[in-house]
Write an enzyme that holds these catalytic residues in place. Structure first.
Site, PDB file in Angstrom:
ATOM      1  N   ARG A  85       0.879  -1.183   0.000  1.00 37.00           N
ATOM      2  CA  ARG A  85       0.000   0.000   0.000  1.00 37.00           C
ATOM      3  C   ARG A  85       0.908   1.221   0.000  1.00 37.00           C
ATOM      4  O   ARG A  85       1.737   1.392   0.898  1.00 37.00           O
ATOM      5  CB  ARG A  85      -0.911  -0.018   1.232  1.00 37.00           C
ATOM      6  CG  ARG A  85      -1.879   1.167   1.333  1.00 37.00           C
ATOM      7  CD  ARG A  85      -2.866   0.926   2.466  1.00 37.00           C
ATOM      8  NE  ARG A  85      -3.786   2.032   2.680  1.00 37.00           N
ATOM      9  CZ  ARG A  85      -3.652   2.962   3.624  1.00 37.00           C
ATOM     10  NH1 ARG A  85      -2.595   2.911   4.447  1.00 37.00           N
ATOM     11  NH2 ARG A  85      -4.536   3.920   3.767  1.00 37.00           N
ATOM     12  N   ASN A 159      -6.746   8.269   2.603  1.00 38.44           N
ATOM     13  CA  ASN A 159      -6.356   7.672   3.878  1.00 38.44           C
ATOM     14  C   ASN A 159      -7.116   8.310   5.042  1.00 38.44           C
ATOM     15  O   ASN A 159      -7.058   9.524   5.259  1.00 38.44           O
ATOM     16  CB  ASN A 159      -4.859   7.860   4.113  1.00 38.44           C
ATOM     17  CG  ASN A 159      -4.405   7.251   5.427  1.00 38.44           C
ATOM     18  OD1 ASN A 159      -4.367   6.038   5.562  1.00 38.44           O
ATOM     19  ND2 ASN A 159      -4.081   8.094   6.397  1.00 38.44           N
ATOM     20  N   GLU A 160      -7.867   7.500   5.760  1.00 38.79           N
ATOM     21  CA  GLU A 160      -8.472   7.879   7.057  1.00 38.79           C
ATOM     22  C   GLU A 160      -9.235   9.202   7.012  1.00 38.79           C
ATOM     23  O   GLU A 160      -9.196   9.986   7.970  1.00 38.79           O
ATOM     24  CB  GLU A 160      -7.393   7.921   8.139  1.00 38.79           C
ATOM     25  CG  GLU A 160      -6.766   6.564   8.387  1.00 38.79           C
ATOM     26  CD  GLU A 160      -5.636   6.594   9.399  1.00 38.79           C
ATOM     27  OE1 GLU A 160      -5.316   7.682   9.911  1.00 38.79           O
ATOM     28  OE2 GLU A 160      -5.057   5.521   9.679  1.00 38.79           O
ATOM     29  N   HIS A 225      -8.321   0.229  10.132  1.00 39.54           N
ATOM     30  CA  HIS A 225      -6.964   0.428  10.627  1.00 39.54           C
ATOM     31  C   HIS A 225      -6.957   0.061  12.110  1.00 39.54           C
ATOM     32  O   HIS A 225      -7.598   0.720  12.916  1.00 39.54           O
ATOM     33  CB  HIS A 225      -6.519   1.875  10.393  1.00 39.54           C
ATOM     34  CG  HIS A 225      -6.351   2.200   8.943  1.00 39.54           C
ATOM     35  ND1 HIS A 225      -5.901   3.428   8.497  1.00 39.54           N
ATOM     36  CD2 HIS A 225      -6.552   1.438   7.834  1.00 39.54           C
ATOM     37  CE1 HIS A 225      -5.856   3.411   7.169  1.00 39.54           C
ATOM     38  NE2 HIS A 225      -6.249   2.218   6.751  1.00 39.54           N
ATOM     39  N   TYR A 227      -5.399  -0.231  15.511  1.00 38.80           N
ATOM     40  CA  TYR A 227      -4.413   0.179  16.499  1.00 38.80           C
ATOM     41  C   TYR A 227      -5.030  -0.022  17.883  1.00 38.80           C
ATOM     42  O   TYR A 227      -5.679  -1.045  18.112  1.00 38.80           O
ATOM     43  CB  TYR A 227      -3.949   1.612  16.231  1.00 38.80           C
ATOM     44  CG  TYR A 227      -3.208   1.754  14.912  1.00 38.80           C
ATOM     45  CD1 TYR A 227      -1.922   1.239  14.766  1.00 38.80           C
ATOM     46  CD2 TYR A 227      -3.793   2.364  13.808  1.00 38.80           C
ATOM     47  CE1 TYR A 227      -1.242   1.343  13.552  1.00 38.80           C
ATOM     48  CE2 TYR A 227      -3.121   2.472  12.600  1.00 38.80           C
ATOM     49  CZ  TYR A 227      -1.848   1.960  12.480  1.00 38.80           C
ATOM     50  OH  TYR A 227      -1.174   2.057  11.289  1.00 38.80           O
ATOM     51  N   GLU A 255      -4.201  -1.156   7.780  1.00 34.96           N
ATOM     52  CA  GLU A 255      -3.045  -0.838   8.615  1.00 34.96           C
ATOM     53  C   GLU A 255      -3.218  -1.544   9.950  1.00 34.96           C
ATOM     54  O   GLU A 255      -4.331  -1.708  10.440  1.00 34.96           O
ATOM     55  CB  GLU A 255      -2.943   0.669   8.894  1.00 34.96           C
ATOM     56  CG  GLU A 255      -2.670   1.546   7.704  1.00 34.96           C
ATOM     57  CD  GLU A 255      -2.540   3.020   8.097  1.00 34.96           C
ATOM     58  OE1 GLU A 255      -2.388   3.292   9.319  1.00 34.96           O
ATOM     59  OE2 GLU A 255      -2.587   3.879   7.207  1.00 34.96           O
ATOM     60  N   TRP A 284       1.556  -1.618   9.071  1.00 35.05           N
ATOM     61  CA  TRP A 284       2.140  -0.272   9.028  1.00 35.05           C
ATOM     62  C   TRP A 284       3.376  -0.255   9.907  1.00 35.05           C
ATOM     63  O   TRP A 284       3.280  -0.503  11.100  1.00 35.05           O
ATOM     64  CB  TRP A 284       1.143   0.760   9.538  1.00 35.05           C
ATOM     65  CG  TRP A 284       1.694   2.149   9.399  1.00 35.05           C
ATOM     66  CD1 TRP A 284       2.579   2.764  10.250  1.00 35.05           C
ATOM     67  CD2 TRP A 284       1.455   3.074   8.342  1.00 35.05           C
ATOM     68  NE1 TRP A 284       2.899   4.009   9.782  1.00 35.05           N
ATOM     69  CE2 TRP A 284       2.224   4.224   8.613  1.00 35.05           C
ATOM     70  CE3 TRP A 284       0.678   3.038   7.193  1.00 35.05           C
ATOM     71  CZ2 TRP A 284       2.214   5.335   7.775  1.00 35.05           C
ATOM     72  CZ3 TRP A 284       0.669   4.135   6.368  1.00 35.05           C
ATOM     73  CH2 TRP A 284       1.440   5.284   6.664  1.00 35.05           C
TER      74      TRP A 284
END
Length: 474
Positions: A85, A159-160, A225, A227, A255, A284
């Site tokens: 990516r 992105n995001e 994503h 996290y 990610e 990531w």
């Protein structure tokens, strides 16, 4: 995720994780089959050859480290990854990525048999519609490049985009830009990150279906994503994936890290559950994070010769890239591309590749650089995979011939069998040695490796040696 000095200010909200005990009933989904590109088939992604494709890959920070992009792509190909990516920029916040750059990146990816996901990073965390519209306009200006390469390229629009945890506003924004992108004539599969800096998957759960249906081509997939919020623990990871798949649309973990600013991340469950559910994941990131996020770097050098703990976990660990990645069929017969310690340039199938060691290990004269016990002795290598027609492969740095493969047994075979190499050569600035099955049997004194082989050693002879990879190719 970004490398910006201003780190994401993630809201400390708790995701609503209602277990999807009662799945929504949807009418059968029409697939957006385009014979020359990726397309949605239920909750699976299929490639231009109508083969299922599950992403296993790594993020690359092109927009900030242009001089290292090719190096990163070539190094990532050696890990066995099938996807990268690529961080790009539309010019709002970072220097605009030109069409020439994009084509060069995709050419590098194709040379290394990697699918490319391209994303515009400028809208990261923003709630205003304009940055999303700007990203859409940027990609529309790249229409010819995108359509020409849609067999190899997935378009991650922004992105995001949408930092707040508001699923309806997030959906409303994408329901405006997705039809706009299609009206402009872009045919690539689209990817959409969830709201909340990518960490609010309930936006997908509650509104994802309507976003999907706003695409006239019905060829949009979603990305979470993971996290410290979306990937905080095993139950959260499983619920987020299940709830997203419950929309009837594919999802990818675009990610993830091993930890983040406000807490730990359960990367073990992310990888294992993705493997169980045939969901793609993209770690990531390769290298280049700010000092306060350096724990997200997967390698200490751009060539990948010195993996971090996180990088080693993702690449070589259980449910990791080496063990679960399968090359996209558009590159032909599942053959690997770059060498990567896999004899890839020599046409070996990645599915027949068994990793014993990957990294960097040094030994002085007559010492062992690598020692791997077999599974019957609590180790990681199943010696039953040493079968007729196969070979051990070692990639190393040192003088030609100044290494040896030693097969060790304390179970009835030759106690310390020194195997002669059947082939020596140079590739990617290193040396490699191959040791055929027949030579192994000759030195070991038996073909009963499953019951007699206890340890595989790669040793230095009369000069020091650095070993980068050891594998068995069946």
């Amino acid at each position: 995720m970004g490398f910006e000095t201003a780190i994401k200010k993630s809201k400390k909200l708790v995701l609503s994780m209602a277990i999807a005990g009662a799945a929504f009933a949807f009418a059968p989904m029409a697939t957006a089959h385009a014979a020359d590109g990726f397309y949605v088939s239920g909750t699976s992604i299929k490639d231009a050859n109508d083969q299922k494709f599950v992403m296993r890959g790594i993020n690359v920070a092109h927009a900030w480290y242009r001089n290292y992009t090719r190096q990163s792509i070539e190094a990532i190909a050696k890990t066995g990854a099938n996807t990268v990516r690529i961080v790009c920029a539309d010019g709002d916040l970072y220097d605009r990525t030109s069409q020439q750059e994009l084509q060069q990146i995709v050419d590098w990816c194709r040379q290394n048999k990697l699918v490319a996901i391209v994303e515009a990073h400028d809208a990261t965390g923003k709630d205003e519609l304009k940055p999303l519209q700007d990203a859409a306009d940027y990609w529309i200006s790249m229409k010819d490049f995108l359509n020409k390469n849609r067999k190899y390229v997935v378009l991650n629009i922004a992105n995001e985009w949408y930092g707040s945890w508001n699923g309806k506003a997030w959906a409303d924004g994408y329901k405006q830009v997705i039809p706009k992108i299609r009206r402009a004539g872009i045919k690539n599969m689209l990817m959409v990150d969830s709201a909340g800096w990518g960490q609010y998957p309930d936006s997908i759960k509650n509104y994802g279906r309507s976003v999907y249906e706003s695409d006239p081509d019905r060829n949009t997939v979603f990305s979470i994503h993971m996290y410290e919020y979306a990937g905080a623990n095993a139950q959260t990871v499983r619920n987020n994936i299940d709830n997203s798949l419950g929309t009837g649309v594919p999802v990818v973990i675009g990610e993830f890290g091993g930890q983040h600013t406000n807490g730990d991340v359960d990367e073990d469950t992310i990888m294992s559950y993705c493997n169980q559910k045939n969901v793609g994941y993209l770690a990531w990131s390769w290298k280049g994070n700010n000092s306060d996020l350096a724990f997200l770097d997967m390698t200490n050098d751009w060539n990948g010769n010195s993996l971090t703990t996180f990088g080693n976990r993702v690449i070589n660990g259980q449910d990791g890239i080496r063990k679960t990645s399968k090359q996209c069929s558009v590159f032909g017969n599942g053959q690997s591309g770059s060498q990567g310690g896999q004899s890839g340039s020599q046409g070996e199938s990645r599915n027949n590749y068994v990793s014993l060691f990957w990294g960097k290990s040094q030994a002085s004269n007559w010492g062992q650089a690598v020692s791997v016990k077999t599974t019957r002795n609590g180790g990681s290598f199943d010696a039953g995979q040493v079968t007729r027609g196969g070979k051990f492969y070692v990639e190393y740095y040192g003088r030609t011939g100044h290494l040896e493969l030693d097969l060790q047994s304390w179970s009835g075979a030759s106690e310390w069998a020194k195997v002669s190499p059947t082939k020596l050569g140079n590739i990617n600035g290193r040396r490699y040695a191959e040791f055929s099955y027949d030579e192994c049997v000759k030195a070991f004194g038996t073909s009963d490796f499953a019951n007699k082989l206890d340890c595989v050693n790669v040793s230095a002879q009369n000069e020091s040696l650095i070993v980068y990879s050891v594998c068995y190719i069946k």
